[in-house]
Design an enzyme around this catalytic site. Structure first.
Site, PDB file in Angstrom:
ATOM      1  N   LYS A  41       0.831  -1.210   0.000  1.00  0.00           N
ATOM      2  CA  LYS A  41       0.000   0.000   0.000  1.00  0.00           C
ATOM      3  C   LYS A  41       0.870   1.267   0.000  1.00  0.00           C
ATOM      4  O   LYS A  41       0.706   2.163  -0.821  1.00  0.00           O
ATOM      5  CB  LYS A  41      -0.925  -0.022   1.217  1.00  0.00           C
TER       6      LYS A  41
ATOM      7  N   CYS B 245      -4.488  11.290   0.794  1.00  0.00           N
ATOM      8  CA  CYS B 245      -3.664  10.074   0.774  1.00  0.00           C
ATOM      9  C   CYS B 245      -2.195  10.338   0.473  1.00  0.00           C
ATOM     10  O   CYS B 245      -1.339  10.098   1.332  1.00  0.00           O
ATOM     11  CB  CYS B 245      -4.226   9.094  -0.235  1.00  0.00           C
TER      12      CYS B 245
HETATM   13  C1  UGA Z   1      -4.773   7.731  -4.401  1.00  0.00           C
HETATM   14  C2  UGA Z   1      -4.366   6.496  -5.212  1.00  0.00           C
HETATM   15  O1  UGA Z   1      -4.456   6.768  -6.605  1.00  0.00           O
HETATM   16  C3  UGA Z   1      -5.271   5.312  -4.869  1.00  0.00           C
HETATM   17  O2  UGA Z   1      -4.828   4.140  -5.557  1.00  0.00           O
HETATM   18  C4  UGA Z   1      -5.230   5.067  -3.353  1.00  0.00           C
HETATM   19  O3  UGA Z   1      -6.097   4.026  -2.964  1.00  0.00           O
HETATM   20  C5  UGA Z   1      -5.652   6.336  -2.636  1.00  0.00           C
HETATM   21  O4  UGA Z   1      -4.759   7.413  -3.015  1.00  0.00           O
HETATM   22  C6  UGA Z   1      -5.568   6.079  -1.142  1.00  0.00           C
HETATM   23  O5  UGA Z   1      -4.473   5.828  -0.644  1.00  0.00           O
HETATM   24  O6  UGA Z   1      -6.605   6.024  -0.481  1.00  0.00           O
HETATM   25  P1  UGA Z   1      -6.686   9.603  -4.639  1.00  0.00           P
HETATM   26  O7  UGA Z   1      -5.963  10.317  -3.544  1.00  0.00           O
HETATM   27  O8  UGA Z   1      -8.147   9.464  -4.551  1.00  0.00           O
HETATM   28  O9  UGA Z   1      -6.082   8.108  -4.820  1.00  0.00           O
HETATM   29  O10 UGA Z   1      -6.406  10.409  -5.985  1.00  0.00           O
HETATM   30  P2  UGA Z   1      -5.450  10.267  -7.256  1.00  0.00           P
HETATM   31  O11 UGA Z   1      -6.262  10.074  -8.457  1.00  0.00           O
HETATM   32  O12 UGA Z   1      -4.376   9.314  -7.007  1.00  0.00           O
HETATM   33  O13 UGA Z   1      -4.834  11.757  -7.312  1.00  0.00           O
HETATM   34  C7  UGA Z   1      -4.001  12.253  -6.257  1.00  0.00           C
HETATM   35  C8  UGA Z   1      -3.468  13.622  -6.609  1.00  0.00           C
HETATM   36  O14 UGA Z   1      -2.531  13.540  -7.671  1.00  0.00           O
HETATM   37  C9  UGA Z   1      -4.522  14.621  -7.079  1.00  0.00           C
HETATM   38  O15 UGA Z   1      -4.242  15.882  -6.514  1.00  0.00           O
HETATM   39  C10 UGA Z   1      -4.360  14.656  -8.584  1.00  0.00           C
HETATM   40  O16 UGA Z   1      -4.764  15.874  -9.160  1.00  0.00           O
HETATM   41  C11 UGA Z   1      -2.865  14.455  -8.707  1.00  0.00           C
HETATM   42  N1  UGA Z   1      -2.453  13.853  -9.998  1.00  0.00           N
HETATM   43  C12 UGA Z   1      -2.841  12.595 -10.340  1.00  0.00           C
HETATM   44  C13 UGA Z   1      -1.613  14.575 -10.841  1.00  0.00           C
HETATM   45  O17 UGA Z   1      -1.222  15.733 -10.534  1.00  0.00           O
HETATM   46  N2  UGA Z   1      -1.197  13.996 -12.015  1.00  0.00           N
HETATM   47  C14 UGA Z   1      -1.580  12.744 -12.378  1.00  0.00           C
HETATM   48  O18 UGA Z   1      -1.164  12.274 -13.460  1.00  0.00           O
HETATM   49  C15 UGA Z   1      -2.411  12.025 -11.528  1.00  0.00           C
END
Ligand code: UGA
Length: 488
Positions: free
Chosen positions: A223, A279
């Site tokens: 994780k 997260c």
């Molecule tokens: C993240 C993980 O993707 C999940 O697999 C995990 O279960 C979760 O954390 C957790 O630990 O509970 P989440 O926080 O919902 O999920 O969101 P993400 O889609 O991962 O995005 C996180 C951040 O990264 C956001 O601020 C998003 O804007 C940013 N991001 C994401 C980017 O700047 N670039 C990207 O290419 C992807």
């Protein structure tokens, strides 16, 4: 199977509703009476696709809500702990909610139960929960502790649960592993995806999820390592974006070329204003503590965090450059949630940028498709104005800033955008627009890792060594370059 879920936040509510969808009999426990009352009435406390449908389908049938943890323990064979693990001052995860739940479960165990960590916790938490339960009177033959981390993304959490890349079961006993395997059977045997009423997912049925059985420690590390790796990808591309700006390359083209290598992949290579949410920031800090406490070196994690912080600072410099100065400027902000598809503003980079702009003396009018209520709570003294739609937010503004990657923003009518703004400036922290289209619409456009669209062609920058060579050639001072065809 009878399942209990302790904690009805994002993780607990999604897990509970999805287990009910898989046919299990679920009781969700929470200590917040208001939340319980809302859930019992079918009101969804979070903005999450498909949760309202699942509540409608299963509430009062296979999905019940209670404040009585003992009753939940007596009801359940599997008890998932999905309470918060917020960061402490030193970055370590605060496990006091997990501890108190484990103690309460220990007092209520009457026959064999599997206590499952679902919250993100540091390595060894499994063993620690076991010891807490033993020291609080639970007999060792009446329970096992297992680790089943979640990999749900807010905004697509239900589809992520029902069509997962993998299910990780960290269990040191075959009995507990067997029960967890049974709970996930409709996903691993493909039967869920074949149901006519299945929630749609990003796959074609039959979809069979892969279940990976590991030790408890491995599951806990999977994780943390997964989140750290994803955050590393984001920081990597953000650092590359800065280099693109310096050398006149286009980060979107670089991403296409880089991500087309299947070993690297396109996903999580979107440059922006840095990662946020409840997260990644928290888990990176907790993982660093785990590394340190176990006497290991992992300086890469420090760099990932540093690049992420730097990214916000760079964005603010970009806004300042686009506007000349910040004090007294009226800015339209599109997006406050930490990402699209959610109303969650915890550790949102958008909120951090807004706070910094307020400190610099800007006046902000903001709009977000989902996070308006939360934003009003975050700025209770009315430090920012909230607009009912993006065009209202832009009325008379000196610039428009795009801070969250909502699809709705990419579909804005650019002629209207130009018309609403006092100055035709858009600073896009999420690269939602095509620079050529912005130029055609008469907008000055600043994005991440791409050339500014601000009138006039840009001179291609050269490296210091290249500039020196050209100077030397011009002044006749240069030594002759070595030819590879020249005999030495
Ligand atoms: C993240 C993980 O993707 C999940 O697999 C995990 O279960 C979760 O954390 C957790 O630990 O509970 P989440 O926080 O919902 O999920 O969101 P993400 O889609 O991962 O995005 C996180 C951040 O990264 C956001 O601020 C998003 O804007 C940013 N991001 C994401 C980017 O700047 N670039 C990207 O290419 C992807």
């Amino acid at each position: 199977m009878k399942i209990g879920v302790v904690g009805s936040g994002y993780v607990g509510l999604v897990a509970g509703a999805c287990f009910a969808e898989l046919g299990h009999d679920v009781v969700l426990v929470d200590s917040d009476d208001r939340k319980l009352a809302a859930l019992r009435n079918g009101t969804c406390p979070i903005h999450e696709q498909f949760i309202p449908e699942l509540l409608e389908r299963h509430r009062g049938k296979r999905l019940d809500f209670t404040g009585d943890l003992d009753a939940c323990v007596r009801h359940s064979r599997l008890i998932f702990i999905a309470v918060g693990t917020p960061p402490k001052e030193d970055g370590d995860a605060d496990l006091s909610y997990v501890e108190s739940v484990a103690k309460d479960i220990a007092g209520a165990v009457d026959d064999y139960k599997v206590v499952v960590e679902k919250s993100t916790v540091p390595v060894y938490t499994n063993g620690w929960i076991r010891r807490i339960m033993l020291s609080n009177g639970a007999s060792p033959e009446l329970f096992d502790v297992a680790s089943n981390p979640e990999f749900l993304r807010e905004g697509s959490a239900v589809a992520d649960f029902l069509y997962p890349n993998r299910i990780v079961v960290g269990a040191d006993s075959d009995r507990s592993a067997g029960l967890l395997q049974e709970a996930y059977k409709p996903l691993t045997d493909g039967s869920y995806s074949r149901r006519s009423d299945a929630i749609p997912g990003p796959v074609t049925p039959p979809f069979r999820a892969r279940l990976i059985r590991t030790s408890a420690q491995s599951a806990e590390l999977i994780k943390h390592a997964s989140n750290a790796f994803l955050a590393m990808k984001i920081s990597f591309i953000n650092a590359v974006a800065s280099l693109c700006e310096a050398v006149g390359a286009d980060v979107e083209q670089v991403c296409e070329g880089l991500g087309s290598d299947s070993r690297i992949g396109q996903r999580f290579l979107r440059p922006g204003i840095g990662y946020g949410g409840s997260c990644f920031p928290k888990d990176l800090l907790a993982f660093r503590t785990v590394v340190r406490e176990n006497g290991c070196q992992f300086g890469l994690l420090d760099e990932v965090v540093k690049v992420n912080e730097e990214q916000r600072r760079r964005f603010l410099c970009k806004v300042k450059r686009a506007l000349g100065s910040l004090a007294g400027k009226k800015l339209a902000v599109l997006g406050l949630a930490f990402k699209n598809g959610t109303d969650d503003i915890r550790e949102s980079p958008a909120i951090a940028v807004v706070r910094e702009l307020l400190r610099e003396g800007c006046q902000i009018t903001a709009y977000d498709p989902a996070a308006m209520e939360r934003a009003a709570e975050a700025f209770p003294a009315g430090e920012i104005a909230l607009a009912p739609d993006p065009y209202e937010a832009m009325a008379g503004a000196d610039a428009c800033l795009v801070l969250t990657e909502w699809e709705d923003f990419a579909a804005l009518d650019l002629a209207r955008v130009k018309d609403r703004l006092r100055c035709p400036i858009v600073v896009d922290g999420r690269n939602l627009f095509d620079p050529a289209k912005m130029e055609a619409a008469g907008l000055n456009y600043y994005s991440i890792g791409r050339a500014d669209v601000a009138g006039g062609p840009r001179e291609v920058p050269l490296s210091a060594t290249m500039e020196r060579t050209l100077r030397d050639v011009a002044t006749g001072n240069g030594r002759q370059p070595l030819s590879p065809f020249q005999k030495s």
